[in-house]
Design a protein around this motif. Structure first.
Motif, PDB file in Angstrom:
ATOM      1  N   LEU A  95       0.835  -1.202   0.000  1.00 57.94           N
ATOM      2  CA  LEU A  95       0.000   0.000   0.000  1.00 57.94           C
ATOM      3  C   LEU A  95       0.869   1.251   0.000  1.00 57.94           C
ATOM      4  O   LEU A  95       0.548   2.244  -0.655  1.00 57.94           O
ATOM      5  CB  LEU A  95      -0.933  -0.008   1.207  1.00 57.94           C
ATOM      6  CG  LEU A  95      -1.853  -1.230   1.381  1.00 57.94           C
ATOM      7  CD1 LEU A  95      -2.899  -0.959   2.453  1.00 57.94           C
ATOM      8  CD2 LEU A  95      -2.486  -1.659   0.082  1.00 57.94           C
ATOM      9  N   GLY A  96       1.972   1.217   0.721  1.00 56.46           N
ATOM     10  CA  GLY A  96       2.917   2.332   0.680  1.00 56.46           C
ATOM     11  C   GLY A  96       3.604   2.439  -0.665  1.00 56.46           C
ATOM     12  O   GLY A  96       3.822   3.545  -1.180  1.00 56.46           O
ATOM     13  N   LEU A  97       3.947   1.298  -1.254  1.00 51.84           N
ATOM     14  CA  LEU A  97       4.592   1.298  -2.564  1.00 51.84           C
ATOM     15  C   LEU A  97       3.701   1.944  -3.617  1.00 51.84           C
ATOM     16  O   LEU A  97       4.178   2.699  -4.480  1.00 51.84           O
ATOM     17  CB  LEU A  97       4.939  -0.141  -2.963  1.00 51.84           C
ATOM     18  CG  LEU A  97       5.651  -0.320  -4.303  1.00 51.84           C
ATOM     19  CD1 LEU A  97       7.024   0.328  -4.275  1.00 51.84           C
ATOM     20  CD2 LEU A  97       5.751  -1.815  -4.636  1.00 51.84           C
ATOM     21  N   LEU A  98       2.397   1.691  -3.567  1.00 51.25           N
ATOM     22  CA  LEU A  98       1.474   2.285  -4.530  1.00 51.25           C
ATOM     23  C   LEU A  98       1.395   3.801  -4.360  1.00 51.25           C
ATOM     24  O   LEU A  98       1.302   4.536  -5.346  1.00 51.25           O
ATOM     25  CB  LEU A  98       0.092   1.646  -4.395  1.00 51.25           C
ATOM     26  CG  LEU A  98      -0.001   0.195  -4.881  1.00 51.25           C
ATOM     27  CD1 LEU A  98      -1.371  -0.385  -4.555  1.00 51.25           C
ATOM     28  CD2 LEU A  98       0.274   0.087  -6.369  1.00 51.25           C
ATOM     29  N   VAL A  99       1.442   4.295  -3.124  1.00 52.09           N
ATOM     30  CA  VAL A  99       1.478   5.743  -2.906  1.00 52.09           C
ATOM     31  C   VAL A  99       2.757   6.329  -3.497  1.00 52.09           C
ATOM     32  O   VAL A  99       2.735   7.378  -4.159  1.00 52.09           O
ATOM     33  CB  VAL A  99       1.364   6.073  -1.404  1.00 52.09           C
ATOM     34  CG1 VAL A  99       1.603   7.561  -1.162  1.00 52.09           C
ATOM     35  CG2 VAL A  99      -0.004   5.678  -0.877  1.00 52.09           C
ATOM     36  N   HIS A 100       3.873   5.660  -3.280  1.00 47.34           N
ATOM     37  CA  HIS A 100       5.149   6.115  -3.843  1.00 47.34           C
ATOM     38  C   HIS A 100       5.051   6.208  -5.361  1.00 47.34           C
ATOM     39  O   HIS A 100       5.512   7.186  -5.975  1.00 47.34           O
ATOM     40  CB  HIS A 100       6.243   5.145  -3.417  1.00 47.34           C
ATOM     41  CG  HIS A 100       7.624   5.497  -3.858  1.00 47.34           C
ATOM     42  ND1 HIS A 100       8.187   6.748  -3.664  1.00 47.34           N
ATOM     43  CD2 HIS A 100       8.580   4.752  -4.508  1.00 47.34           C
ATOM     44  CE1 HIS A 100       9.416   6.764  -4.136  1.00 47.34           C
ATOM     45  NE2 HIS A 100       9.677   5.573  -4.669  1.00 47.34           N
ATOM     46  N   ALA A 101       4.427   5.213  -5.993  1.00 45.00           N
ATOM     47  CA  ALA A 101       4.280   5.215  -7.442  1.00 45.00           C
ATOM     48  C   ALA A 101       3.392   6.360  -7.909  1.00 45.00           C
ATOM     49  O   ALA A 101       3.684   7.015  -8.922  1.00 45.00           O
ATOM     50  CB  ALA A 101       3.713   3.875  -7.910  1.00 45.00           C
ATOM     51  N   VAL A 102       2.299   6.627  -7.187  1.00 44.73           N
ATOM     52  CA  VAL A 102       1.409   7.734  -7.535  1.00 44.73           C
ATOM     53  C   VAL A 102       2.147   9.064  -7.443  1.00 44.73           C
ATOM     54  O   VAL A 102       2.026   9.929  -8.330  1.00 44.73           O
ATOM     55  CB  VAL A 102       0.165   7.728  -6.623  1.00 44.73           C
ATOM     56  CG1 VAL A 102      -0.609   9.049  -6.722  1.00 44.73           C
ATOM     57  CG2 VAL A 102      -0.744   6.560  -6.979  1.00 44.73           C
ATOM     58  N   LEU A 121      -1.552  17.326  -3.427  1.00 45.47           N
ATOM     59  CA  LEU A 121      -1.475  16.483  -2.235  1.00 45.47           C
ATOM     60  C   LEU A 121      -2.569  15.420  -2.263  1.00 45.47           C
ATOM     61  O   LEU A 121      -3.665  15.653  -2.780  1.00 45.47           O
ATOM     62  CB  LEU A 121      -1.614  17.335  -0.976  1.00 45.47           C
ATOM     63  CG  LEU A 121      -0.547  18.415  -0.776  1.00 45.47           C
ATOM     64  CD1 LEU A 121      -0.841  19.217   0.490  1.00 45.47           C
ATOM     65  CD2 LEU A 121       0.848  17.808  -0.719  1.00 45.47           C
ATOM     66  N   ILE A 122      -2.278  14.278  -1.681  1.00 42.17           N
ATOM     67  CA  ILE A 122      -3.244  13.184  -1.642  1.00 42.17           C
ATOM     68  C   ILE A 122      -4.195  13.378  -0.463  1.00 42.17           C
ATOM     69  O   ILE A 122      -3.758  13.487   0.684  1.00 42.17           O
ATOM     70  CB  ILE A 122      -2.528  11.826  -1.546  1.00 42.17           C
ATOM     71  CG1 ILE A 122      -1.735  11.564  -2.832  1.00 42.17           C
ATOM     72  CG2 ILE A 122      -3.524  10.702  -1.293  1.00 42.17           C
ATOM     73  CD1 ILE A 122      -0.891  10.315  -2.795  1.00 42.17           C
ATOM     74  N   GLY A 123      -5.487  13.407  -0.768  1.00 38.14           N
ATOM     75  CA  GLY A 123      -6.495  13.571   0.276  1.00 38.14           C
ATOM     76  C   GLY A 123      -7.242  12.293   0.617  1.00 38.14           C
ATOM     77  O   GLY A 123      -7.786  12.173   1.713  1.00 38.14           O
ATOM     78  N   ARG A 124      -7.282  11.358  -0.345  1.00 46.16           N
ATOM     79  CA  ARG A 124      -7.951  10.081  -0.071  1.00 46.16           C
ATOM     80  C   ARG A 124      -7.192   8.953  -0.735  1.00 46.16           C
ATOM     81  O   ARG A 124      -6.743   9.075  -1.878  1.00 46.16           O
ATOM     82  CB  ARG A 124      -9.383  10.087  -0.598  1.00 46.16           C
ATOM     83  CG  ARG A 124     -10.190   8.855  -0.123  1.00 46.16           C
ATOM     84  CD  ARG A 124     -11.309   8.494  -1.080  1.00 46.16           C
ATOM     85  NE  ARG A 124     -10.816   7.972  -2.344  1.00 46.16           N
ATOM     86  CZ  ARG A 124     -11.607   7.556  -3.340  1.00 46.16           C
ATOM     87  NH1 ARG A 124     -12.922   7.651  -3.224  1.00 46.16           N
ATOM     88  NH2 ARG A 124     -11.082   7.087  -4.473  1.00 46.16           N
ATOM     89  N   LEU A 125      -7.073   7.852   0.001  1.00 44.59           N
ATOM     90  CA  LEU A 125      -6.497   6.613  -0.506  1.00 44.59           C
ATOM     91  C   LEU A 125      -7.534   5.517  -0.349  1.00 44.59           C
ATOM     92  O   LEU A 125      -7.942   5.215   0.770  1.00 44.59           O
ATOM     93  CB  LEU A 125      -5.234   6.238   0.274  1.00 44.59           C
ATOM     94  CG  LEU A 125      -4.064   7.215   0.216  1.00 44.59           C
ATOM     95  CD1 LEU A 125      -3.033   6.879   1.287  1.00 44.59           C
ATOM     96  CD2 LEU A 125      -3.424   7.191  -1.166  1.00 44.59           C
ATOM     97  N   ALA A 131      -3.559   3.392  -9.241  1.00 47.85           N
ATOM     98  CA  ALA A 131      -2.333   2.600  -9.264  1.00 47.85           C
ATOM     99  C   ALA A 131      -2.702   1.147  -8.992  1.00 47.85           C
ATOM    100  O   ALA A 131      -3.535   0.863  -8.120  1.00 47.85           O
ATOM    101  CB  ALA A 131      -1.330   3.099  -8.229  1.00 47.85           C
ATOM    102  N   VAL A 132      -2.096   0.235  -9.729  1.00 51.36           N
ATOM    103  CA  VAL A 132      -2.425  -1.187  -9.614  1.00 51.36           C
ATOM    104  C   VAL A 132      -1.151  -1.988  -9.397  1.00 51.36           C
ATOM    105  O   VAL A 132      -0.161  -1.804 -10.118  1.00 51.36           O
ATOM    106  CB  VAL A 132      -3.155  -1.694 -10.876  1.00 51.36           C
ATOM    107  CG1 VAL A 132      -3.504  -3.173 -10.733  1.00 51.36           C
ATOM    108  CG2 VAL A 132      -4.422  -0.877 -11.135  1.00 51.36           C
ATOM    109  N   ALA A 172       4.237   6.269   5.722  1.00 48.36           N
ATOM    110  CA  ALA A 172       3.121   6.063   6.652  1.00 48.36           C
ATOM    111  C   ALA A 172       2.091   5.099   6.078  1.00 48.36           C
ATOM    112  O   ALA A 172       1.609   4.193   6.773  1.00 48.36           O
ATOM    113  CB  ALA A 172       2.471   7.397   6.982  1.00 48.36           C
ATOM    114  N   ALA A 173       1.758   5.274   4.800  1.00 52.16           N
ATOM    115  CA  ALA A 173       0.776   4.390   4.172  1.00 52.16           C
ATOM    116  C   ALA A 173       1.241   2.945   4.188  1.00 52.16           C
ATOM    117  O   ALA A 173       0.419   2.020   4.177  1.00 52.16           O
ATOM    118  CB  ALA A 173       0.497   4.847   2.746  1.00 52.16           C
ATOM    119  N   GLY A 174       2.558   2.745   4.252  1.00 58.20           N
ATOM    120  CA  GLY A 174       3.103   1.401   4.318  1.00 58.20           C
ATOM    121  C   GLY A 174       2.857   0.682   5.628  1.00 58.20           C
ATOM    122  O   GLY A 174       3.141  -0.520   5.726  1.00 58.20           O
ATOM    123  N   VAL A 175       2.332   1.387   6.638  1.00 55.72           N
ATOM    124  CA  VAL A 175       1.957   0.721   7.893  1.00 55.72           C
ATOM    125  C   VAL A 175       0.465   0.876   8.204  1.00 55.72           C
ATOM    126  O   VAL A 175      -0.010   0.344   9.215  1.00 55.72           O
ATOM    127  CB  VAL A 175       2.799   1.212   9.097  1.00 55.72           C
ATOM    128  CG1 VAL A 175       4.271   0.908   8.886  1.00 55.72           C
ATOM    129  CG2 VAL A 175       2.581   2.689   9.370  1.00 55.72           C
TER     130      VAL A 175
END
Length: 259
Positions: A33-40, A53-57, A88-89, A178-181
């Motif tokens: 899940l953190g990796l996908l945020v990094h890619a985005v 900035l990302i407001g929703r995941l 992101a997939v 953070a998203a990675g945890v």
């Protein structure tokens, strides 16, 4: 050693630190899940220079992922000058395993309006260190530093900090780390013994009204089981400065046969 090593533009190899909790031969989905945020975020920065900035995941977990090389791709679903929707997939073997839809929004100066009635939680140094491997196996759980204040089964406040980087040799944002945890919330205050009851989450949606500003991620979490095999893990997310958002995970609750 990091959670992932990049092998190509969108190809990543997981390390032993990604090993799962329900099955150690599968990836724990949290680092992905953190990796996908990094890619985005990397895709955003290649396409534009205004740093939306990302407001929703919003993640849908479509299946398990073996401890094997996986691919990540990003596409823009709704382009916009101030708001856009990006997908992101994460794939393995040609099939989608995790799908993220993220809303990106323009940053505005609202410092004078900052306020929230969401209650704060005690800081990490006010909570006892807790070893999550006392409940769960797997490399990812062993890689997380946890401080916890447990009120009852299924109700706790806790802080989590990863002890390894997300991607080997790459600068990663505080949000991606953070998203990675985020996904760890479902296992840090169990309502039932996971050797007797399975309760994996099949999604995770986080709404953020502030970007995380610390490596420590705080969780104010409640786990609920209902009839018919449904459950819900509800969390208010925090950084060291206060609440930053909320997240929810729907659970598939399944009593296990006796060993």
């Amino acid at each position: 050693m990091a959670y992932f090593t990049r092998l190509g533009p969108g190809t990543f190899r997981p390390s032993v630190h990604v090993g799962g909790a329900w099955n150690t031969d599968e990836q724990h989905i949290a680092p992905a899940l953190g990796l996908l945020v990094h890619a985005v975020e990397q895709d955003r920065d290649r396409r534009r220079d205004d740093g939306l900035l990302i407001g929703r995941l919003s993640y849908d977990i479509l299946g398990t992922v073996p401890m094997d090389v996986c691919e990540v791709g990003v596409s823009v679903l709704r382009a916009g000058r101030t708001i856009e929707l990006v997908e992101a997939v994460l794939q393995h073997g040609g099939g989608a395993a995790v799908r993220l839809r993220a809303w990106l929004m323009q940053d505005h100066d609202t410092d004078a309006l900052v306020a929230s009635a969401l209650p704060s939680i005690d800081p990490p140094d006010a909570m006892e260190q807790w070893d999550p491997t006392s409940v769960w196996p797997g490399g990812f759980i062993a890689s997380a530093e946890v401080r916890r204040s447990q009120r009852e089964p299924g109700r706790a406040t806790f802080w989590v900090r990863p002890t390894v980087p997300l991607v080997e040799g790459e600068e990663v944002s505080t949000l991606a780390s953070a998203a990675g945890v985020f996904d760890i919330a479902n296992g840090m205050t169990v309502r039932a013994d996971p050797r007797r009851v399975a309760f994996p989450n099949i999604d995770l949606t986080a709404h953020l009204f502030a970007q995380p500003g610390s490596a420590w991620v705080g969780f104010d979490t409640t786990v609920s089981f209902g009839a018919g095999g449904f459950g819900l893990t509800s969390t208010t997310l925090h950084d060291l400065y206060g609440p930053i958002g909320t997240q929810a995970q729907i659970l598939s609750v399944r009593p296990l046969p006796p060993a």
